[in-house]
Design an enzyme around this catalytic site. Structure first.
Site, PDB file in Angstrom:
ATOM      1  N   SER A  57       0.007  -8.708  -7.878  1.00 16.02           N
ATOM      2  CA  SER A  57      -1.779  -8.400  -8.035  1.00 16.02           C
ATOM      3  C   SER A  57      -1.914  -8.549 -10.132  1.00 16.02           C
ATOM      4  O   SER A  57      -1.667  -9.054 -10.592  1.00 16.02           O
ATOM      5  CB  SER A  57      -1.180  -6.929  -7.832  1.00 16.02           C
ATOM      6  OG  SER A  57      -2.287  -6.005  -8.725  1.00 16.02           O
ATOM      7  N   TYR A  93       2.748   0.422  -9.213  1.00 14.55           N
ATOM      8  CA  TYR A  93       2.678  -0.928  -8.163  1.00 14.55           C
ATOM      9  C   TYR A  93       2.499  -1.843  -9.094  1.00 14.55           C
ATOM     10  O   TYR A  93       2.700  -2.619  -9.012  1.00 14.55           O
ATOM     11  CB  TYR A  93       0.965  -0.077  -7.983  1.00 14.55           C
ATOM     12  CG  TYR A  93       0.255  -1.413  -7.002  1.00 14.55           C
ATOM     13  CD1 TYR A  93       0.040  -1.437  -5.347  1.00 14.55           C
ATOM     14  CD2 TYR A  93      -0.282  -2.248  -7.845  1.00 14.55           C
ATOM     15  CE1 TYR A  93      -0.099  -2.590  -4.836  1.00 14.55           C
ATOM     16  CE2 TYR A  93      -1.715  -2.893  -7.364  1.00 14.55           C
ATOM     17  CZ  TYR A  93      -1.552  -3.251  -5.653  1.00 14.55           C
ATOM     18  OH  TYR A  93      -1.510  -4.186  -5.188  1.00 14.55           O
ATOM     19  N   LYS A 153       4.737  -4.676  -8.654  1.00 17.86           N
ATOM     20  CA  LYS A 153       3.694  -6.506  -8.614  1.00 17.86           C
ATOM     21  C   LYS A 153       4.374  -7.390 -10.191  1.00 17.86           C
ATOM     22  O   LYS A 153       5.050  -8.608  -9.626  1.00 17.86           O
ATOM     23  CB  LYS A 153       2.368  -6.216  -8.801  1.00 17.86           C
ATOM     24  CG  LYS A 153       1.320  -5.311  -6.965  1.00 17.86           C
ATOM     25  CD  LYS A 153       2.425  -6.346  -5.939  1.00 17.86           C
ATOM     26  CE  LYS A 153       1.439  -5.479  -4.706  1.00 17.86           C
ATOM     27  NZ  LYS A 153       2.102  -6.565  -3.690  1.00 17.86           N
TER      28      LYS A 153
HETATM   29  P1  NAP Z   1      -4.026  -3.981   3.692  1.00 20.98           P
HETATM   30  O1  NAP Z   1      -5.253  -3.702   4.171  1.00 20.98           O
HETATM   31  O2  NAP Z   1      -3.946  -2.043   3.142  1.00 20.98           O
HETATM   32  O3  NAP Z   1      -2.605  -3.874   4.236  1.00 20.98           O
HETATM   33  C1  NAP Z   1      -1.744  -3.920   3.988  1.00 20.98           C
HETATM   34  C2  NAP Z   1      -0.457  -3.964   5.023  1.00 20.98           C
HETATM   35  O4  NAP Z   1       0.490  -3.965   4.393  1.00 20.98           O
HETATM   36  C3  NAP Z   1      -1.053  -3.836   6.676  1.00 20.98           C
HETATM   37  O5  NAP Z   1      -0.677  -5.151   7.650  1.00 20.98           O
HETATM   38  C4  NAP Z   1       0.563  -2.447   6.607  1.00 20.98           C
HETATM   39  O6  NAP Z   1       0.825  -2.998   8.224  1.00 20.98           O
HETATM   40  C5  NAP Z   1       1.234  -2.930   5.691  1.00 20.98           C
HETATM   41  N1  NAP Z   1       2.266  -2.599   5.792  1.00 20.98           N
HETATM   42  C6  NAP Z   1       2.299  -1.703   4.540  1.00 20.98           C
HETATM   43  N2  NAP Z   1       3.878  -0.552   4.777  1.00 20.98           N
HETATM   44  C7  NAP Z   1       4.329  -1.636   5.443  1.00 20.98           C
HETATM   45  C8  NAP Z   1       5.727  -1.874   5.386  1.00 20.98           C
HETATM   46  N3  NAP Z   1       6.903  -0.866   5.351  1.00 20.98           N
HETATM   47  N4  NAP Z   1       6.461  -2.817   6.448  1.00 20.98           N
HETATM   48  C9  NAP Z   1       5.521  -3.844   7.037  1.00 20.98           C
HETATM   49  N5  NAP Z   1       3.949  -3.626   6.630  1.00 20.98           N
HETATM   50  C10 NAP Z   1       4.293  -2.751   6.263  1.00 20.98           C
HETATM   51  O7  NAP Z   1      -3.611  -4.397   1.955  1.00 20.98           O
HETATM   52  P2  NAP Z   1      -4.464  -5.571   1.629  1.00 20.98           P
HETATM   53  O8  NAP Z   1      -5.050  -5.281   0.987  1.00 20.98           O
HETATM   54  O9  NAP Z   1      -4.315  -6.871   2.458  1.00 20.98           O
HETATM   55  O10 NAP Z   1      -3.045  -5.979   0.598  1.00 20.98           O
HETATM   56  C11 NAP Z   1      -2.382  -6.811   1.402  1.00 20.98           C
HETATM   57  C12 NAP Z   1      -1.184  -6.950  -0.259  1.00 20.98           C
HETATM   58  O11 NAP Z   1      -1.711  -7.946  -1.188  1.00 20.98           O
HETATM   59  C13 NAP Z   1      -0.818  -6.438  -0.044  1.00 20.98           C
HETATM   60  O12 NAP Z   1       0.635  -6.723  -1.210  1.00 20.98           O
HETATM   61  C14 NAP Z   1      -1.593  -5.192  -2.245  1.00 20.98           C
HETATM   62  O13 NAP Z   1      -0.899  -5.262  -2.383  1.00 20.98           O
HETATM   63  C15 NAP Z   1      -1.714  -6.820  -2.020  1.00 20.98           C
HETATM   64  N6  NAP Z   1      -2.645  -6.714  -3.234  1.00 20.98           N
HETATM   65  C16 NAP Z   1      -4.350  -6.610  -2.450  1.00 20.98           C
HETATM   66  C17 NAP Z   1      -5.782  -6.194  -3.430  1.00 20.98           C
HETATM   67  C18 NAP Z   1      -6.310  -5.733  -3.174  1.00 20.98           C
HETATM   68  O14 NAP Z   1      -7.355  -5.460  -3.682  1.00 20.98           O
HETATM   69  N7  NAP Z   1      -6.844  -5.472  -1.840  1.00 20.98           N
HETATM   70  C19 NAP Z   1      -5.503  -6.882  -4.144  1.00 20.98           C
HETATM   71  C20 NAP Z   1      -3.987  -6.896  -5.535  1.00 20.98           C
HETATM   72  C21 NAP Z   1      -2.439  -7.035  -4.282  1.00 20.98           C
HETATM   73  P3  NAP Z   1       0.089  -1.601   9.728  1.00 20.98           P
HETATM   74  O15 NAP Z   1      -0.935  -1.041   9.095  1.00 20.98           O
HETATM   75  O16 NAP Z   1       0.886  -2.155  10.248  1.00 20.98           O
HETATM   76  O17 NAP Z   1       1.221  -0.661   8.513  1.00 20.98           O
END
Ligand code: NAP
Length: 240
Positions: free
Chosen positions: A134, A147, A151
């Protein structure tokens, strides 16, 4: 057919990455924890896609997932360490349980998955690991200290592992998204969202497909000499 394991692929960036990698010709293992119906629906909509429930913070779950991939599909060729959770709040008010949750899923999860995926890759002298960090891991975010630390750890892990396993024919790289339109940001109030958008030179937040297209590039032969790098996907919000 090469096999990709995408953690946290039931929703958001991981779900789109699974779809994109499937269309690029990978067999995809759709890891999930709670969102079983979404993971199954995604798998049903793709060619050669298999949902697998595992908590990436639990060594036994992670080992079982990579054993399954080895037994059924002759091992993992590509690992996308995407599963993650956020926690927004004053650092000193975080409980020990909340601190463990963020570090265990975001950082230890990627470490464990890499550990259990690597033996297959080393054996084949070929493999790819793509970590999802991130921009807050690059520059830090107030009220997201743990967080951000998780990251930043991912970025450091990427660099160190790339140096260690490059000689085994394995590339390790990282994408570092900015503000992306997923469930992770669904609770942001309109003031915060418009403030963030104002801070982004492109004046809009990003989409999961804009992250997954970079993941697909890193997973392709076009990126064959990239190793240990972190690519920011943030509309210019963080330029280093
Ligand atoms: P999201 O929509 O909240 O999805 C999170 C995913 O992680 C879900 O599929 C969830 O699965 C899974 N997950 C959570 N805990 C888990 C565990 N213990 N074991 C296995 N799976 C788990 O989040 P996202 O925005 O797509 O984020 C994906 C990645 O991108 C993350 O690492 C996040 O930090 C990073 N990121 C996101 C953003 C942003 O703005 N969205 C920015 C920078 C980085 P279930 O629902 O099946 O539990």
């Amino acid at each position: 057919m090469r096999t990709a394991v995408i953690t946290g692929a039931s929703r958001g960036i991981g779900s789109k990455a699974a779809e994109t990698l499937s269309k690029a010709g990978y067999r995809v293992i759709i890891n999930y924890l709670h969102s079983q119906s979404k993971a199954k629906a995604l798998a049903d909509s793709l060619n050669e896609a298999y949902p697998f429930k595992a908590d990436v913070s639990k060594p036994d779950d992670v080992k079982a997932m990579f054993d399954y991939v080895r037994d059924r599909f002759a091992g993992t060729d590509l690992l996308v360490n995407n599963a993650g959770v956020s926690h927004i709040g004053v650092f000193q008010l975080m409980s020990d349980i909340e601190i463990d949750r963020v570090l265990d899923i975001n950082l230890k999860g990627a470490v464990l998955c890499s550990k259990y995926a690597l033996p297959d890759m080393i054996k084949k002298h070929s493999g790819l690991i793509i970590n999802v960090a991130s921009m807050w891991g690059e520059v830090g975010a107030s009220c997201e200290a743990v967080y951000s630390a998780s990251k930043a750890g991912i970025i450091g892990f990427t660099k160190a592992l790339a140096k260690e396993v490059g000689m085994s024919g394995i590339r390790v790289n990282c994408v570092s998204p900015g503000v992306i339109d997923t469930d992770m940001n669904k609770d942001l109030d309109s003031y915060t969202l418009s403030y963030l958008t104002h801070e982004i030179p492109l004046k809009r937040i990003g989409s999961p497909s804009e992250v997954s297209s970079v993941i697909r590039f890193l997973a392709s032969e076009d990126a064959s000499y990239l190793n240990g790098i972190t690519i920011g996907i943030n509309g210019g919000m963080v330029i280093q």
